[in-house]
Design an enzyme around this catalytic site. Structure first.
Site, short mmCIF file in Angstrom:
data_model
loop_
_atom_site.label_atom_id
_atom_site.label_comp_id
_atom_site.label_asym_id
_atom_site.label_seq_id
_atom_site.Cartn_x
_atom_site.Cartn_y
_atom_site.Cartn_z
N GLU A 80 -7.54 8.04 -5.18
CA GLU A 80 -7.12 6.95 -4.30
C GLU A 80 -8.09 5.78 -4.44
O GLU A 80 -9.22 5.95 -4.87
CB GLU A 80 -7.17 7.43 -2.84
N GLY A 113 -0.83 8.77 -9.48
CA GLY A 113 -1.46 7.47 -9.66
C GLY A 113 -1.48 6.70 -8.37
O GLY A 113 -0.86 7.08 -7.39
N ASP A 141 -3.83 7.76 -12.98
CA ASP A 141 -4.14 6.34 -13.15
C ASP A 141 -4.48 5.72 -11.82
O ASP A 141 -3.95 6.11 -10.79
CB ASP A 141 -2.92 5.60 -13.75
N HIS A 151 -9.99 2.73 -2.08
CA HIS A 151 -10.28 2.35 -0.69
C HIS A 151 -11.11 1.08 -0.71
O HIS A 151 -12.21 1.03 -0.18
CB HIS A 151 -10.99 3.49 0.05
N HIS A 182 0.82 -1.21 0.00
CA HIS A 182 0.00 0.00 0.00
C HIS A 182 0.86 1.26 0.00
O HIS A 182 0.58 2.21 -0.71
CB HIS A 182 -0.90 -0.02 1.24
N SER A 220 -3.87 -0.51 -6.39
CA SER A 220 -4.40 -1.34 -5.32
C SER A 220 -4.37 -2.77 -5.83
O SER A 220 -5.09 -3.11 -6.76
CB SER A 220 -5.83 -0.91 -4.99
N GLN A 268 -8.31 9.27 11.88
CA GLN A 268 -8.51 10.17 10.73
C GLN A 268 -8.26 11.63 11.08
O GLN A 268 -8.07 11.99 12.23
CB GLN A 268 -9.96 10.02 10.26
#
Lengths: 915, 250
Positions: free
Chosen positions: A265, A714, A677, A267, A204, A717, A491
């Site tokens: 991103e 970019g 990307d 998730h 990650h 994942s 967060q």
């Protein structure tokens, strides 16, 4: 009824039931000594008698399911209860807010499995039937905080076992390097050091596969994927790129006034196990990336890939949530964060495929703006303070980076619970507002994302060094071990480097904005990362080892061998096929989702995701410009996993073309177009899976070159696979999302796809071939003939430049791209959006009507042109320009020799599908 | 040049303060975006202003019902100052969350009446789902200084989950009799509001609250059909009315 005047100690539970029924009541449990008068005053605030009924300490009925949050999960409502009590002068110890659902007859089958599937999520909640659930007050008993040494075993088996047990997600080669490093230092690593390395070296954070050495089948070496993408951007050498693949976001300069920060991103894993929280924090995280690039966020995007909403429960692998639950949760999570932080959620897409049932995908993007003349940040400098801003640190979100880097299985929801959190957009908004006001008070900035403080401070300290004291980090509750403070992904936190003489000014500003600020240490200049707890070092790592010590991974790539033979499909009922396509979940209106998002806030939205006479036609791209002037941007998105299944390289070409074409069709300048990307892929250690990724990256780089559109940012994942309890493996189709962001010099010249006026001419730009591989026509016909995915059209970039020039001259009344469902769907959508009819003949497009109507050949745009502009339009656009018909006042779509369909049937098919 | 000072009051979670400030600036006011905590520390910020805006957003996250905590803060710490502000003849507008706040403070509808804004509803079931769409507003009150001069319908977006206007029949009759219904939804009623009510004013006509966002349609290009040549329905006249009135105050 009068109670005695004395206080009642202990727990007080207020159940608030809405008059307008929705089956759910809110429960508020307060831990305090409250008099009857206190309760009355609290009730006056918490219950609006016109809307609700409040009841103190009512019983939970036998048909009722009582749900509460697990301690430690963000509970913003409870914080409000405490705040309200404070304003009323009522002293309360703690509060918890939950909900109570009337199950009525459904109680009969409300076993644990059914409750998990329908109503509650064990990752963040606990529940009880017919009695009040234990409130999730924060734990107040603290274990002593300790740091332990971790001996790394000499034998591989024990070493691998230790890695698995701690969830390090490191392979043996990496563990050997760590063991050797500490052997060289003559000591064992601390738990904090080991966890820091695991997060920093995770897929990650470190993008190991994108940085891996690649061995092709024939043994030939291939340049690492990230290097290929970076090199393509360097070679394109676009004048508008300010910063690419560096820091939190890519940065481009469009026009003379503004730079834009771009980031998208993924998730995915969190959304699979806690859809609301996963999507919520996905949006929050990408917004923080933009704040962390010192830009002011102005818009969000999101692309969602789900299993079909109607998937029966008995077809779900064990441990997997139902797609409808995931859809509801993800959409609510995206809406909650975006709407509350106050950003327009403008561009996006929603895709459905059975392959996403156990592994949904959530792509969250954000765009920010800054004045072009703002000087670049120069820090951190030795001596600068390490300052943490925003939310407090808790045990939430521990080990998110490593969790995201592993495959999921039926136990993931149980073991990864601590990785998932609920966001607090209000805190992030306050932090964002503060940092916009304080931009000249810090020398460097980054956000706390995956890996928490370890990655934020670790990255800032790269090449400088830092010395920080974890005891100074404000905590939600006591008892966190030092490594937990360091790794927590709680967060809404940012880290900034601040020169000592600016600290007072920043602290004043933070106080005014209501943002908590903590000075936790300094940047040193010794290039070492020293982390202390109560003065004692718990981490002493050389930043060079932390960031560059990871052994490069070596991956084998087996190149895909896609079928590239074109085969025409035959369709005997084109009218029926068109209606089926318009009603297909991937093409049909997404209004029920789009309208949950605020796309008006900031007053900058010029083209919305839904457009046309009745605001119900799908726009190609969206266009935004600050209301203070008309210089703006267009955002286009391209994604097509069905091409990816067959031919990853051509998918890359096709989705780049689609993203750029969407932006150009809306008014974006193809000469000022930047790309992002997002690759979501399966397990890269499988050579065929990785080979597909290699092919896709090759397609990306080649296409970027041809279109002169550089990648600036970019995110990949990988390991999007689910190992079911029965041993079957569920991998997602190769999914590449491309976001194109282009300059719109004058938004008054932007163009929408809705037909404008009867009598105007309809023109198709671009060539049409029999390209049905991965097509939606094949899907609705149930035809599994394998044939070529649409090939690149090398003439497309020139066509887009010419189209843009025609738009600048005001020669284009409407424009719409041909994508899923081909020309027929494009024409129908233009008619729906403008509520006007069409009379067209498609013989000039292709001899074969099915190919002409439904092929998904790339590079094509349908334009509406006024008759008096046609000559000039043809002069400017040139190339493959085919006049196919005209706009008609009669509410009918007529394809000569093929079919006639009333407009209202098209509208009904497109708008009728429900999500 | 007389640019009346407009206080745009922010709480944590307020997010349309910038949109409101842009609209006010456009029509000749001098907007100041100020955090409510600053006004508590320095109430002069309110006294020195001639117009008050409570903008849209999710004050304190709205987790216990929209606007409730912001209203509680105002009632417990600023109620006298707010009453004086209105007594001095200065106009007040609450938009979306600001409307919800004014209702909870009792400033709207005033005169001891109570109304509420509940979760959006479709038919008899409230779903509380946030909805973002454009609406057509019919100005309906001659009592309100904000709407008295409006002769045409206004078009602007809504963006809320709790906008369903609710009151008892007696209150509705009183509001109608007092000419306190400032705006009605002229086409579709998007949230199940009683009597299609989108906004109301107080009995002085100075205080206006409405769910839709007129501040997001002050330029023709902000309208969804602007690229189809649509003009009109601009909401800036609403702000002009408020600012013109504010110019007469000190």
């Amino acid at each position: 009824m009068a109670e005695s005047g004395a206080s009642t100690s202990g727990r007080h539970r207020l159940t608030v039931s809405p008059h307008h029924p929705n089956g759910t009541a809110t429960t508020i449990t307060i831990d305090a000594d409250l008099s009857a008068a206190d309760r009355a005053r609290l009730e006056h605030v918490l219950v609006d008698p016109l809307l609700e009924t409040g009841a103190w300490n009512g019983a939970v009925g036998v048909h009722q399911l009582d749900i509460g949050l697990i301690p430690g999960v963000t509970d913003t409502a409870a914080a409000q209860v405490v705040h309200a009590a404070g304003l009323l002068g009522i002293d309360i110890t703690d509060a918890a807010v939950g909900r109570q659902i009337d199950l009525d007859d459904a109680i009969g089958k409300a076993d644990d499995t059914e409750i998990r599937r329908r109503w509650a999520n064990p990752v963040i909640e606990r529940w009880r039937i017919a009695g009040p659930v234990e409130p999730g007050f924060a734990a107040r008993e603290a274990d002593p905080a300790v740091t332990e040494s971790v001996e790394l075993p000499g034998d591989d088996e024990s070493l691998a076992e230790l890695g698995r047990k701690r969830g390090l997600a490191l392979d043996l080669v990496e563990l050997h390097v760590i063991r050797d490093h500490f052997a060289g230092l003559g000591r064992a690593p601390t738990d904090a050091e080991l966890e820091t390395l695991a997060q920093t070296w995770s897929e990650h954070c470190a993008h190991k596969s994108f940085r891996a050495e690649i061995a092709a089948d024939d043994g030939a070496a291939v340049e690492p994927l990230l290097a290929q993408l970076r090199r393509s951007t360097t070679e394109i050498d676009a004048p508008f790129v300010v910063s690419a693949f560096d820091g939190n976001a890519g940065i481009v300069r469009f026009g003379s006034q503004r730079t834009y920060a771009l980031k998208c991103e993924t998730h995915n894993h969190p959304c699979a196990i806690e859809p609301f929280g996963g999507a919520n924090t996905g949006v929050g995280g990408v917004i923080r990336d933009i704040i962390g690039a010192a830009h002011r966020p102005i818009a969000c995007t999101n692309i969602l890939c789900f299993g079909p909403a109607d998937t029966p429960d008995d077809q779900l692998p064990r441990g997997v949530l139902s797609p409808q639950r995931i859809i509801d949760g993800v959409v609510a999570g995206v809406a909650d964060y975006g709407n509350k932080i106050g950003l327009p959620m403008v561009a996006g897409g929603v895709l459905y495929d059975p392959a996403y049932v156990s592994n949904p995908l959530v792509f969250a993007g954000c765009i920010g703006v800054a004045p072009a003349d703002r000087p670049a940040l120069t820090g951190p400098h030795p001596g600068d303070r390490v300052v943490v801003l925003g939310g407090r640190t808790g045990r939430d979100g521990i080990r998110g980076a490593t969790f995201s880097s592993m495959e999921m299985d039926a136990t993931t929801g149980d073991v990864a619970g601590a990785s998932v959190q609920i966001g607090d957009p209000i805190v992030e908004k306050m932090v964002s507002d503060l940092l916009i006001d304080a931009w000249d008070l810090y020398t460097a900035i980054t956000d706390c994302g995956a890996g928490g403080l370890s990655s934020a401070i670790g990255e800032l300290a790269d090449g400088v060094g830092a010395d920080v004291e974890l005891n100074l980090v404000p905590l939600k509750y006591a008892g966190l071990a030092p490594w937990e403070i360091w790794l927590s992904e709680a967060q809404e936190r940012m880290v900034v480097a601040v020169a000592p003489h600016e600290m007072e000014a920043l602290a004043d500003l933070a106080e005014r904005h209501g943002v908590e600020l903590s000075d936790v240490g300094s940047f040193t200049g010794d290039r070492r990362l020293t982390v202390r707890f109560e003065g004692e070092p718990v981490i002493q790592l050389d930043t060079a080892f932390l960031h560059d010590g990871r052994p490069r991974r070596r991956l084998v790539a087996t190149q895909p061998e896609p079928i590239r033979t074109r085969v025409a499909l035959s369709c005997h009922d084109p009218a029926g096929a068109l209606l089926a396509l318009l009603a297909h979940p991937n093409i049909a209106s997404k209004a029920s989702i789009i309208r949950r998002y605020d796309h008006e806030i900031l007053g900058a939205t010029v083209i919305r995701p839904l457009t046309g006479l009745h605001n119900d036609g799908p726009a190609d791209g969206v266009v935004l410009a600050d209301p203070s002037d008309d210089d703006g941007i267009a955002i286009g998105i391209g994604v097509n996993p069905w091409y990816g299944l067959q031919d990853p390289e051509r998918m890359a070409w096709a989705v780049i073309d689609e993203a750029i074409r969407n932006a150009v069709a809306s008014g974006g300048d193809p000469s000022a177009m930047a790309l992002m990307d997002n690759f979501s892929w399966g397990n890269p250690t499988r050579a065929t899976t990785f080979g597909g990724l290699v092919a896709a990256v090759r397609g990306c780089c080649d296409a970027a070159h041809l279109y002169r559109a550089p990648f600036v940012s970019g995110k990949d994942s990988l390991n999007n696979e689910y190992l079911a309890a029965d041993g079957t493996r569920h991998a997602i189709p190769p999914t590449l999302v491309i976001t194109a962001v282009g300059h719109v010099p004058d938004v008054a010249k932007a163009v929408t796809p809705d037909l404008k006026q009867a009598g105007n001419v309809v023109v198709l730009l671009g060539r049409t071939l029999a390209e049905f591989g991965g097509s939606h026509l094949a899907m609705v016909l149930g035809d599994d003939t394998t044939s070529a995915v649409p090939a690149p059209d090398l003439a497309a970039p020139g066509r887009y430049r010419a189209l843009h020039a025609a738009m600048q001259r005001g020669l284009v009344a409407a424009a719409h791209d041909c994508s899923e469902g081909g020309l027929a769907v494009a024409l129908a959508e233009m008619a729906i959006a403008g509520r006007l009819g069409l009379e067209v003949a498609v013989g000039v497009v292709d001899d074969d009507a099915t190919t002409a109507l439904f092929s998904e050949s790339v590079g094509r745009v349908v334009c509406e042109v006024r008759p008096e502009h046609l000559g000039e339009f043809k002069d400017v656009v040139g190339g493959e320009t085919r006049i196919i018909g005209h706009v008609s006042a009669a509410p009918t779509m007529t394809v000569s020799g093929q079919f006639e369909l009333p407009l209202d049937r098209l509208v009904a098919a497109f708008n009728g599908a429900t999500v | 040049m007389n640019r009346p000072r407009a206080l745009v009051l922010r709480a944590p979670g307020t997010n349309r303060d910038g949109d409101a400030a842009f609209a006010l600036d456009l029509v000749g006011a001098d907007p100041r975006r100020v955090l409510v905590s600053e006004v508590f520390d320095n109430p002069k910020l309110l006294h020195e202003s001639q117009l008050l805006v409570i903008p849209g957003g999710f004050s304190f996250a709205d987790a216990l019902g929209a606007g409730r905590l912001f209203a509680l803060e105002l009632v417990t710490r600023l109620s006298e100052e707010l009453a004086e502000f209105v007594e001095a003849g200065k106009p007040v507008i609450g938009i979306c969350n600001g409307f919800q706040v004014l209702v909870r403070t009792g400033l709207l509808p005033g005169a001891g009446l109570t109304v509420a804004l509940g979760q959006n509803a479709v038919g008899s079931t409230s779903n509380g789902k946030f909805i973002c769409d454009w609406v057509l507003l019919q100005p309906a009150s001659k009592r309100s200084i904000w709407t008295a001069r409006l002769t045409e319908e206004i078009e602007c977006p809504i963006a809320h989950g709790e906008g369903r206007f609710v009151c008892d029949p007696e209150t509705l009759a009183a509001l109608q009799a007092n000419d306190q219904i400032a705006f009605r939804y002229a086409a579709d009623n998007p949230n199940g509001s009683l009597d299609d009510i989108a906004g109301i004013c107080d009995d002085t006509g100075l205080v206006l609250g409405l769910m839709p966002h007129p501040e997001d349609h002050v330029l023709p290009r902000q309208h969804p059909q602007s690229l189809r040549g649509h003009r009109g329905g601009l909401a800036r006249r609403l702000f002009e009315a408020g600012v013109d009135h504010a110019k007469e105050t000190r």
